[in-house]
Design a protein around this motif. Structure first.
Motif, PDB file in Angstrom:
ATOM      1  N   LEU A   1      27.564  54.693   0.698  1.00  0.00           N
ATOM      2  CA  LEU A   1      28.525  53.688   0.263  1.00  0.00           C
ATOM      3  C   LEU A   1      28.422  52.404   1.090  1.00  0.00           C
ATOM      4  N   VAL A   2      28.265  52.521   2.377  1.00  0.00           N
ATOM      5  CA  VAL A   2      28.121  51.346   3.239  1.00  0.00           C
ATOM      6  C   VAL A   2      26.847  50.587   2.877  1.00  0.00           C
ATOM      7  N   ALA A   3      25.750  51.308   2.693  1.00  0.00           N
ATOM      8  CA  ALA A   3      24.488  50.653   2.323  1.00  0.00           C
ATOM      9  C   ALA A   3      24.612  49.941   0.981  1.00  0.00           C
ATOM     10  N   ALA A   4      25.271  50.573   0.013  1.00  0.00           N
ATOM     11  CA  ALA A   4      25.459  49.944  -1.300  1.00  0.00           C
ATOM     12  C   ALA A   4      26.322  48.697  -1.173  1.00  0.00           C
ATOM     13  N   GLY A   5      27.338  48.745  -0.338  1.00  0.00           N
ATOM     14  CA  GLY A   5      28.184  47.580  -0.122  1.00  0.00           C
ATOM     15  C   GLY A   5      27.429  46.438   0.516  1.00  0.00           C
ATOM     16  N   VAL A   6      26.610  46.744   1.496  1.00  0.00           N
ATOM     17  CA  VAL A   6      25.785  45.711   2.139  1.00  0.00           C
ATOM     18  C   VAL A   6      24.822  45.110   1.136  1.00  0.00           C
ATOM     19  N   TRP A   7      24.201  45.941   0.302  1.00  0.00           N
ATOM     20  CA  TRP A   7      23.271  45.445  -0.707  1.00  0.00           C
ATOM     21  C   TRP A   7      23.996  44.544  -1.703  1.00  0.00           C
ATOM     22  N   ALA A   8      25.152  44.978  -2.193  1.00  0.00           N
ATOM     23  CA  ALA A   8      25.895  44.192  -3.176  1.00  0.00           C
ATOM     24  C   ALA A   8      26.350  42.868  -2.584  1.00  0.00           C
ATOM     25  N   ARG A   9      26.811  42.891  -1.350  1.00  0.00           N
ATOM     26  CA  ARG A   9      27.245  41.657  -0.701  1.00  0.00           C
ATOM     27  C   ARG A   9      26.079  40.701  -0.549  1.00  0.00           C
ATOM     28  N   GLY A  10      24.930  41.201  -0.147  1.00  0.00           N
ATOM     29  CA  GLY A  10      23.753  40.353   0.004  1.00  0.00           C
ATOM     30  C   GLY A  10      23.301  39.765  -1.312  1.00  0.00           C
ATOM     31  N   SER A  11      23.419  40.522  -2.408  1.00  0.00           N
ATOM     32  CA  SER A  11      22.958  40.024  -3.691  1.00  0.00           C
ATOM     33  C   SER A  11      23.887  38.974  -4.282  1.00  0.00           C
ATOM     34  N   SER A  12      25.099  38.868  -3.753  1.00  0.00           N
ATOM     35  CA  SER A  12      26.050  37.910  -4.294  1.00  0.00           C
ATOM     36  C   SER A  12      26.000  36.575  -3.566  1.00  0.00           C
ATOM     37  N   ALA A  13      25.263  36.481  -2.496  1.00  0.00           N
ATOM     38  CA  ALA A  13      25.242  35.269  -1.701  1.00  0.00           C
ATOM     39  C   ALA A  13      24.488  34.161  -2.434  1.00  0.00           C
ATOM     40  N   VAL A  14      25.088  32.985  -2.464  1.00  0.00           N
ATOM     41  CA  VAL A  14      24.457  31.806  -3.036  1.00  0.00           C
ATOM     42  C   VAL A  14      24.322  30.796  -1.910  1.00  0.00           C
ATOM     43  N   ASP A  15      23.144  30.234  -1.759  1.00  0.00           N
ATOM     44  CA  ASP A  15      22.882  29.239  -0.731  1.00  0.00           C
ATOM     45  C   ASP A  15      23.699  27.979  -1.046  1.00  0.00           C
ATOM     46  N   ALA A  16      24.737  27.742  -0.264  1.00  0.00           N
ATOM     47  CA  ALA A  16      25.657  26.624  -0.516  1.00  0.00           C
ATOM     48  C   ALA A  16      24.951  25.273  -0.426  1.00  0.00           C
ATOM     49  N   GLY A  17      24.014  25.132   0.497  1.00  0.00           N
ATOM     50  CA  GLY A  17      23.281  23.866   0.635  1.00  0.00           C
ATOM     51  C   GLY A  17      22.409  23.583  -0.575  1.00  0.00           C
ATOM     52  N   LEU A  18      21.707  24.603  -1.044  1.00  0.00           N
ATOM     53  CA  LEU A  18      20.868  24.445  -2.237  1.00  0.00           C
ATOM     54  C   LEU A  18      21.743  24.152  -3.455  1.00  0.00           C
ATOM     55  N   TRP A  19      22.869  24.861  -3.586  1.00  0.00           N
ATOM     56  CA  TRP A  19      23.767  24.626  -4.710  1.00  0.00           C
ATOM     57  C   TRP A  19      24.282  23.184  -4.684  1.00  0.00           C
ATOM     58  N   ALA A  20      24.607  22.659  -3.510  1.00  0.00           N
ATOM     59  CA  ALA A  20      25.062  21.270  -3.394  1.00  0.00           C
ATOM     60  C   ALA A  20      23.965  20.299  -3.837  1.00  0.00           C
ATOM     61  N   ASP A  21      22.716  20.670  -3.627  1.00  0.00           N
ATOM     62  CA  ASP A  21      21.593  19.816  -4.039  1.00  0.00           C
ATOM     63  C   ASP A  21      21.363  19.822  -5.548  1.00  0.00           C
ATOM     64  N   VAL A  22      21.489  20.980  -6.195  1.00  0.00           N
ATOM     65  CA  VAL A  22      21.160  21.077  -7.619  1.00  0.00           C
ATOM     66  C   VAL A  22      22.358  20.859  -8.546  1.00  0.00           C
ATOM     67  N   ARG A  23      23.551  21.068  -8.049  1.00  0.00           N
ATOM     68  CA  ARG A  23      24.757  20.984  -8.901  1.00  0.00           C
ATOM     69  C   ARG A  23      24.914  19.634  -9.602  1.00  0.00           C
ATOM     70  N   PRO A  24      24.712  18.494  -8.915  1.00  0.00           N
ATOM     71  CA  PRO A  24      24.873  17.208  -9.620  1.00  0.00           C
ATOM     72  C   PRO A  24      23.952  17.071 -10.836  1.00  0.00           C
ATOM     73  N   ALA A  25      22.723  17.513 -10.724  1.00  0.00           N
ATOM     74  CA  ALA A  25      21.793  17.424 -11.862  1.00  0.00           C
ATOM     75  C   ALA A  25      22.237  18.334 -13.000  1.00  0.00           C
TER      76      ALA A  25
END
Length: 181
Positions: free
Chosen positions: A17-41
């Protein structure tokens, strides 16, 4: 010996369960800096595509405009290319008799591919996909499991933000009422 047989499977289950939680949390991460770069376009593309398709644009006594927001669900970068799985919300607002008028809108999951524009250094959209009318499992094949679970969630906060932008655009006070078209 009996305690090992009893506790062993329990400890193993907790580890899984802990491993699955770590995997799920990692898969949900979005790079905020990259998103700030592409969002305006992305959002500029959405506004451009929406123009000309609204009910308010055909009403002679109503000045209207589309406002759009995107929410990153999946974001992958490879060199100068980005694949963005997004939730989009576009709403058409106008102004009449001191009130903000909402004429329509849609929330649609999409996948956009962008590449860095060598001239200005920003990003530009090079392709865009959305679910076909028949559905056909498109979301399953275009989004991660975590992102797909978030697609159906509303974008109420973004809608409130679009109303705030629309009021400011039309020079209305923050307390101006919202009416339907």
């Amino acid at each position: 010996m009996a305690s090992i047989r009893i506790w062993g499977p329990g400890v193993g289950a907790v580890v899984v369960l802990v491993a699955a939680g770590v995997w799920a949390r990692g898969s949900s991460a979005v790079d905020a800096g990259l998103w700030a770069d592409v969002r305006p376009a992305i959002e500029a593309r959405l506004v451009t595509q929406s123009a000309g398709s609204g009910a308010g644009e055909s009403e002679p006594d109503l000045r209207s405009r589309w406002f759009c927001r995107a929410e990153a669900l999946d974001l992958e970068q490879s060199d100068n290319r980005v694949r963005a799985g997004i939730n989009t919300l576009c709403e058409e607002y106008g102004v009449r008799a001191g009130a903000l008028v909402m004429c329509g809108g849609a929330q649609i999951p999409q996948v956009m591919r962008l590449e860095r524009d060598p001239v200005n250094g920003g990003y530009r959209v090079v392709s865009q996909e959305e679910e076909p009318d028949d559905g056909s499992g498109w979301e399953d094949s275009h989004f991660s499991h975590y992102a797909e679970s978030r697609i159906g969630q509303g974008m109420e906060a973004e809608s409130a933000g679009l109303q705030t932008l629309a009021r400011a655009h039309f020079g209305l006070p923050a307390t101006a009422p919202v009416r339907n078209c």
